[in-house]
Scaffold this motif. Structure first.
Motif, PDB file in Angstrom:
ATOM      1  N   GLY A   1       0.791  -1.232   0.000  1.00  8.76           N
ATOM      2  CA  GLY A   1       0.000   0.000   0.000  1.00  8.76           C
ATOM      3  C   GLY A   1       0.822   1.280   0.000  1.00  8.76           C
TER       4      GLY A   1
ATOM      5  N   ARG B   1      -0.218 -11.217  -5.992  1.00  9.57           N
ATOM      6  CA  ARG B   1      -0.931 -10.202  -5.206  1.00  9.57           C
ATOM      7  C   ARG B   1      -2.345  -9.948  -5.703  1.00  9.57           C
ATOM      8  NH1 ARG B   1       2.596  -7.310  -1.557  1.00  9.57           N
ATOM      9  NH2 ARG B   1       4.573  -8.415  -1.615  1.00  9.57           N
TER      10      ARG B   1
ATOM     11  N   TYR C   1     -11.004  -0.658  -1.096  1.00 11.37           N
ATOM     12  CA  TYR C   1     -10.179   0.258  -1.902  1.00 11.37           C
ATOM     13  C   TYR C   1     -11.062   1.140  -2.774  1.00 11.37           C
ATOM     14  CZ  TYR C   1      -6.132  -2.491  -0.479  1.00 11.37           C
ATOM     15  OH  TYR C   1      -5.167  -3.113   0.257  1.00 11.37           O
TER      16      TYR C   1
HETATM   17  N1  CTP Z   1      -2.176  -8.692  -0.420  1.00 13.02           N
HETATM   18  C1  CTP Z   1      -2.746  -9.519  -1.367  1.00 13.02           C
HETATM   19  N2  CTP Z   1      -3.860 -10.254  -1.084  1.00 13.02           N
HETATM   20  C2  CTP Z   1      -4.422 -10.191   0.147  1.00 13.02           C
HETATM   21  C3  CTP Z   1      -3.862  -9.362   1.136  1.00 13.02           C
HETATM   22  C4  CTP Z   1      -2.730  -8.616   0.814  1.00 13.02           C
HETATM   23  O1  CTP Z   1      -2.237  -9.575  -2.487  1.00 13.02           O
HETATM   24  N3  CTP Z   1      -5.514 -10.918   0.422  1.00 13.02           N
HETATM   25  C5  CTP Z   1      -0.951  -7.921  -0.767  1.00 13.02           C
HETATM   26  C6  CTP Z   1      -1.209  -6.641  -1.542  1.00 13.02           C
HETATM   27  O2  CTP Z   1      -0.147  -6.445  -2.425  1.00 13.02           O
HETATM   28  C7  CTP Z   1      -1.189  -5.571  -0.468  1.00 13.02           C
HETATM   29  C8  CTP Z   1      -0.110  -6.106   0.460  1.00 13.02           C
HETATM   30  O3  CTP Z   1      -0.259  -7.525   0.419  1.00 13.02           O
HETATM   31  O4  CTP Z   1      -0.837  -4.305  -1.009  1.00 13.02           O
HETATM   32  C9  CTP Z   1      -0.225  -5.626   1.893  1.00 13.02           C
HETATM   33  O5  CTP Z   1      -1.487  -5.962   2.425  1.00 13.02           O
HETATM   34  P1  CTP Z   1      -2.253  -5.012   3.429  1.00 13.02           P
HETATM   35  O6  CTP Z   1      -1.295  -4.504   4.437  1.00 13.02           O
HETATM   36  O7  CTP Z   1      -3.485  -5.703   3.852  1.00 13.02           O
HETATM   37  O8  CTP Z   1      -2.743  -3.858   2.471  1.00 13.02           O
HETATM   38  P2  CTP Z   1      -2.172  -2.488   1.963  1.00 13.02           P
HETATM   39  O9  CTP Z   1      -2.156  -2.516   0.485  1.00 13.02           O
HETATM   40  O10 CTP Z   1      -0.927  -2.110   2.675  1.00 13.02           O
HETATM   41  O11 CTP Z   1      -3.407  -1.599   2.234  1.00 13.02           O
HETATM   42  P3  CTP Z   1      -3.853  -0.704   3.377  1.00 13.02           P
HETATM   43  O12 CTP Z   1      -3.584   0.632   2.820  1.00 13.02           O
HETATM   44  O13 CTP Z   1      -5.289  -1.022   3.553  1.00 13.02           O
HETATM   45  O14 CTP Z   1      -3.026  -1.084   4.579  1.00 13.02           O
END
Ligand code: CTP
Length: 393
Positions: free
Chosen positions: A29, A118, A170
């Motif tokens: 993220g 991902r 999102y």
């Molecule tokens: N991810 C994924 N599938 C999931 C959970 C996570 O592919 N079921 C991957 C994504 O690339 C995501 C990363 O792991 O960007 C980190 O996950 P998370 O911390 O849940 O999300 P963020 O993208 O960091 O979003 P946020 O802004 O909500 O924290």
């Protein structure tokens, strides 16, 4: 594209850039938020092609920080400075033997392999460190520009139905939209959310409850049919903002996930399946059950003491929930002041007045409290005088 300059501008991250023991990638993220130009939350995820815990150890040594390692596949957290931390994970591939279950994980041989596992293209962008070059094999930057949530492949939601919740989150947080194909794939997989473990459903819902506008994400999930698939009802609209507003106004400091749970109508036992703690589950279920009765009793109350008695016969969440769903001015004084009314006298004072230990002590204290709630006693002297009179009866 290169994000070197933006990275150096991240005050908390700069020390990490200078201390890296080898090549690594910023992922997740934070990359998305940097590219969107929104301030990233202090949530830095690094991926290394190789041994993440060893990398983390060396990084921590250079930053005079410390590491904690997690049971999960090759991940460690480096804590440095005051409260700052980065997560370091081994770049990995994931294969799913059964949809909805956790994946089988193996080390990846390149960052591209890791990005390919991902959820969405906008989350599948990496920045190589320390130089800042962007690795974007799935057109994530283009989709950021077009404000699209798009899966990387057809089986994405089948492999991991939690991604349906993530997509809705999102979409609403970023003002994005699933592209038509992704939305069709999500719709096809909606029934699969019923096969997720309760704890995974709970985590996704809690993530939504933590958002600025959880109802928008839940409305989107409802439009996709996720509430039906889970056998619950989200809503009614306006309830969560109202719960948040009341919780802040009356300084109840309930966590957002707790307020969120109050907004979901679930059949008996469902919160247990979601592994919500017994105490909270009972309180939330009681609030839903008791609300009509509390509303009726507060409406019929003739005195402040009647209001307090009605409230005290319910569970801890019932008054807040009732005030949130009903226009009930008669309940407001409870939160404004009645809940803080305490007698100055206690059992010891009654003993000093000659009333020995007996059930009568409780009765006298209760009668004194009733009078105090109703404004008949305003000082310790008033309480003492009333106590003497009651004891003499
Ligand atoms: N991810 C994924 N599938 C999931 C959970 C996570 O592919 N079921 C991957 C994504 O690339 C995501 C990363 O792991 O960007 C980190 O996950 P998370 O911390 O849940 O999300 P963020 O993208 O960091 O979003 P946020 O802004 O909500 O924290």
């Amino acid at each position: 594209m290169n994000l070197g300059r933006e990275l150096v501008g991240l005050e908390r991250f700069e020390p990490v850039l200078d201390a890296l023991p080898g090549p690594a990638y910023l992922v997740g993220g934070t990359v998305r938020d940097l590219l969107l130009g929104t301030p990233p939350r202090f949530d830095f995820d690094l991926a290394v092609v190789g041994d993440a815990p060893a990398f983390a150890e060396e990084l921590a040594r250079r930053l005079t920080g410390r590491t904690t390692t997690h049971g999960r596949f090759g991940t460690a957290t480096v804590h440095y400075a005051d409260g700052a931390h980065v997560d370091v994970a081994t770049a990995r591939t994931e294969t799913y033997s059964a949809g909805g279950a956790l994946p089988d994980v193996a080390p990846a041989t390149s960052i591209e392999e890791d990005l390919a596992r991902r959820d969405f293209t906008v989350n599948a962008i990496a920045v190589s460190l320390p130089d800042g070059d962007v690795v974007d094999p799935h057109q994530g930057i283009e989709h950021l520009r077009d404000r699209l949530v798009r899966v990387l492949h057809e089986r994405s939601f089948v492999d991991d139905p939690t991604r349906i919740f993530r997509a809705a989150r999102y979409e609403t947080r970023l003002g994005f939209r699933m592209d038509p194909k992704t939305e069709t794939l999500a719709l096809i997989s909606v029934p699969d959310v019923a096969r997720l473990s309760g704890a995974r459903v709970r985590e996704e819902l809690y993530a939504i409850f933590g958002e600025a506008d959880p109802e928008a994400a839940l409305a989107r999930l409802r439009a996709l049919g996720v509430d039906d698939a889970l056998g619950v009802e989200f809503g009614p609209p306006g309830l969560q903002p109202r719960l948040r507003e009341l919780s802040a106004r009356y300084r109840l400091s309930e966590p957002l996930w707790h307020l969120g749970l109050l907004s979901i109508r679930a059949p008996a036992g469902r919160l247990d399946e979601w592994k919500v703690s017994r105490r909270i589950a009972e309180s939330v279920e009681a609030a839903h059950r008791e609300e009509p009765l509390l509303r009726e009793r507060v409406t019929a109350a003739r005195t402040p003491a009647d209001v307090v008695r009605a409230v005290e016969e319910t569970g801890p969440d019932t008054p807040l929930y009732t005030l949130a769903v009903a226009d009930l001015p008669a309940l407001e004084p409870y939160f404004d002041r009645l809940r803080d009314v305490r007698l100055e006298l206690d059992g010891d004072d009654l003993a000093a007045l000659g009333l020995g230990e007996s059930p009568r002590v409780g009765e006298v204290l209760e009668e004194l409290r009733r009078r105090k709630l109703n404004g008949e006693l305003t000082s310790r002297a008033d309480e003492l005088a009333a106590a003497r009179e009651l004891i003499a009866e």
